[in-house]
Scaffold this motif. Sequence first.
Motif, PDB file in Angstrom:
ATOM      1  N   THR A 173      -4.553  -2.475   7.776  1.00  0.00           N
ATOM      2  CA  THR A 173      -3.242  -1.836   7.905  1.00  0.00           C
ATOM      3  C   THR A 173      -3.346  -0.383   8.356  1.00  0.00           C
ATOM      4  O   THR A 173      -2.338   0.226   8.723  1.00  0.00           O
ATOM      5  N   ARG A 203       9.763  -1.139   6.739  1.00  0.00           N
ATOM      6  CA  ARG A 203       9.632  -0.226   5.599  1.00  0.00           C
ATOM      7  C   ARG A 203       8.366  -0.469   4.771  1.00  0.00           C
ATOM      8  O   ARG A 203       7.830   0.471   4.187  1.00  0.00           O
ATOM      9  N   CYS A 204       7.915  -1.703   4.713  1.00  0.00           N
ATOM     10  CA  CYS A 204       6.822  -2.070   3.804  1.00  0.00           C
ATOM     11  C   CYS A 204       5.494  -2.174   4.546  1.00  0.00           C
ATOM     12  O   CYS A 204       5.432  -2.696   5.656  1.00  0.00           O
ATOM     13  N   ARG A 205       4.436  -1.717   3.882  1.00  0.00           N
ATOM     14  CA  ARG A 205       3.087  -1.857   4.418  1.00  0.00           C
ATOM     15  C   ARG A 205       2.193  -2.509   3.364  1.00  0.00           C
ATOM     16  O   ARG A 205       2.432  -2.383   2.168  1.00  0.00           O
ATOM     17  N   ASP A 245      -3.712   2.386   6.823  1.00  0.00           N
ATOM     18  CA  ASP A 245      -3.072   3.436   6.022  1.00  0.00           C
ATOM     19  C   ASP A 245      -3.777   3.674   4.694  1.00  0.00           C
ATOM     20  O   ASP A 245      -3.254   4.377   3.831  1.00  0.00           O
ATOM     21  N   TYR A 301      -5.809   7.472  -1.524  1.00  0.00           N
ATOM     22  CA  TYR A 301      -5.119   6.270  -2.006  1.00  0.00           C
ATOM     23  C   TYR A 301      -6.048   5.446  -2.898  1.00  0.00           C
ATOM     24  O   TYR A 301      -5.645   4.970  -3.968  1.00  0.00           O
ATOM     25  N   ASP A 323       5.095  -3.782  -7.672  1.00  0.00           N
ATOM     26  CA  ASP A 323       5.517  -3.663  -6.276  1.00  0.00           C
ATOM     27  C   ASP A 323       6.360  -4.864  -5.849  1.00  0.00           C
ATOM     28  O   ASP A 323       7.080  -4.792  -4.856  1.00  0.00           O
ATOM     29  N   THR A 330       0.818  -1.212   0.000  1.00  0.00           N
ATOM     30  CA  THR A 330       0.000   0.000   0.000  1.00  0.00           C
ATOM     31  C   THR A 330       0.852   1.263   0.000  1.00  0.00           C
ATOM     32  O   THR A 330       0.338   2.347  -0.281  1.00  0.00           O
ATOM     33  N   ASN A 331       2.131   1.162   0.325  1.00  0.00           N
ATOM     34  CA  ASN A 331       3.019   2.342   0.268  1.00  0.00           C
ATOM     35  C   ASN A 331       4.027   2.216  -0.878  1.00  0.00           C
ATOM     36  O   ASN A 331       5.179   2.637  -0.763  1.00  0.00           O
ATOM     37  N   TYR A 332       3.559   1.646  -1.990  1.00  0.00           N
ATOM     38  CA  TYR A 332       4.426   1.432  -3.154  1.00  0.00           C
ATOM     39  C   TYR A 332       5.055   2.736  -3.639  1.00  0.00           C
ATOM     40  O   TYR A 332       6.262   2.805  -3.886  1.00  0.00           O
ATOM     41  N   ASP A 333       4.261   3.779  -3.812  1.00  0.00           N
ATOM     42  CA  ASP A 333       4.782   5.028  -4.381  1.00  0.00           C
ATOM     43  C   ASP A 333       5.886   5.608  -3.517  1.00  0.00           C
ATOM     44  O   ASP A 333       6.926   6.053  -4.010  1.00  0.00           O
ATOM     45  N   GLU A 334       5.669   5.608  -2.206  1.00  0.00           N
ATOM     46  CA  GLU A 334       6.670   6.127  -1.279  1.00  0.00           C
ATOM     47  C   GLU A 334       7.956   5.316  -1.357  1.00  0.00           C
ATOM     48  O   GLU A 334       9.063   5.867  -1.434  1.00  0.00           O
TER      49      GLU A 334
END
Length: 510
Positions: A460, A156-158, A462, A467, A121, A99-103
């Motif tokens: 999660t 780091r990953c979500r 987030d 999003y 991802d 879910t935080n791929y772009d970041e």
Amino acid sequence: MVASRPVNQAIYDALLVLQHRGQDAAGIATIGDDGLRVRKSNGLVRDVFHQRHMLKLTGNVGMGHVRYPTAGGPQSAEAQPFYVNSPYGICLAHNGNLTNYDELAGLLTREDRRHLNTGSDSEVLLNVFAHELQVSTAGRVTPEQNVDTVAAVHRRCRGGYAVVALVIGHGIVAFRDPHGIRPLVLGRRETDGRQEYMVASESVALDVLGFERLRDVQPGEAVFIEEGGVLHSREYDGDTPHTPCIFEFVYFARPDSIIDDLSVYKTRLRMGEQLAGQIVREWPDHDIDVVIPIPDTSRTAAVQVAHHLGTKYREGFIKNRYVGRTFIMPGQAERAKSVRRKLNAIDLEFRRKNVLLVDDSIVRGTTSRQIIQMAREAGARKVYFASAAPPVRYPNVYGIDMPAASELIANGREVDEICRLIGADRLIYQDLHGLIRSVRHDNSDIREFDTSCFSGEYVTGDVTPEYLRALEQRRSDKAKSRAAALFGGVEVVDDGESRGGGDTTTAVGM
């Protein structure tokens, strides 16, 4: 898989029984005395791997993957496993979605100085893992360093992810996200006095190869299997609740699999019992003559519905086994086109009868509408429809392809309106509490599930409206059609010729 003999055939056989999880692309990577060998391409397992490929996939350690697209088109260059050569050479395959791929993609390129070749991802996960392993090691990788790397990945990953990574010269690392959203199971067998280990998305892959199912990989746990067959693991030290994806039990998994100590088959039996109870409560004076399942995943529930309603159960549709699962076909046009190729009605079971069709779920509604029309054309007097799952109203963002809310027939609609749209005389949905009771019946350790596609509650924490809007723009059927048109000439080819570096040749012909 880590074994005492070549693993190419075993991985191929495992992928065949997991083909239901993805029909877009397949890949196998092995490591032996002559280095890394990789074969991956678009298509079904039986079409991707021929004898000449299998002969070149040498070695006693390897991994495989089948993919269906959550983004891109059917000709996208995102077949797995992915590979990076630093450090040590790592192949990685992944089930899920970050879910935080772009970041992460931005941080990898700006700060970690890593180059990304695709929009996947999975490639991001690979580079996060590789970067953290490089930071923590100097020289040979120790088991402790591998599990420390997994802990860094979790920081780091979500999102939802189950990962298998082959670290060349060292072994295989496997792990799940701290919520345990995506499934992963560990198996063992003994051959010639040596322990062999395997991890897979479903236990059925272990069964077909004669592996004993040891246990599920726990949420956040790191498992490392040395090339010599020694197993190491470390539990996750966080307090994140275990919330496996409930849709695995509704539709995605095979009924003969066991996920998180829960039998998929027993779950679907209980879904039928719960659904029958709901029909009796909502419609005690029903006039149903016969219950007919929509093959294949709804059969188990439909048998129980018929039994508890005291009505006949009949197989009214014959399925063409050579057409893939419509839910995971890339693109709405392909899904719609395939329904009548896949199913044919037996007129005798429909003619002049009030029929209750039972399906596991209703996602886009296109298939349901066509099947109801087929039942009417076969002579049914009335066609009722029952879903063993609640209305799918919200996107799934953790790795199952329901990302666009606008493409979900239940999004923003009441049951009566959905009933009219699919053309049924009556529509009955399982309620969410009944579904949860069906799934967790035998396992009190799991108190919650990821029910986001039914409830809109994302475990999660987030997932924002912004999003979801961005995800819909990227992953709707329209977006996939644009991507397919753009990359229609891209083909992924690797005949297993590469050594050591395992490079994959990409031919672009636009």
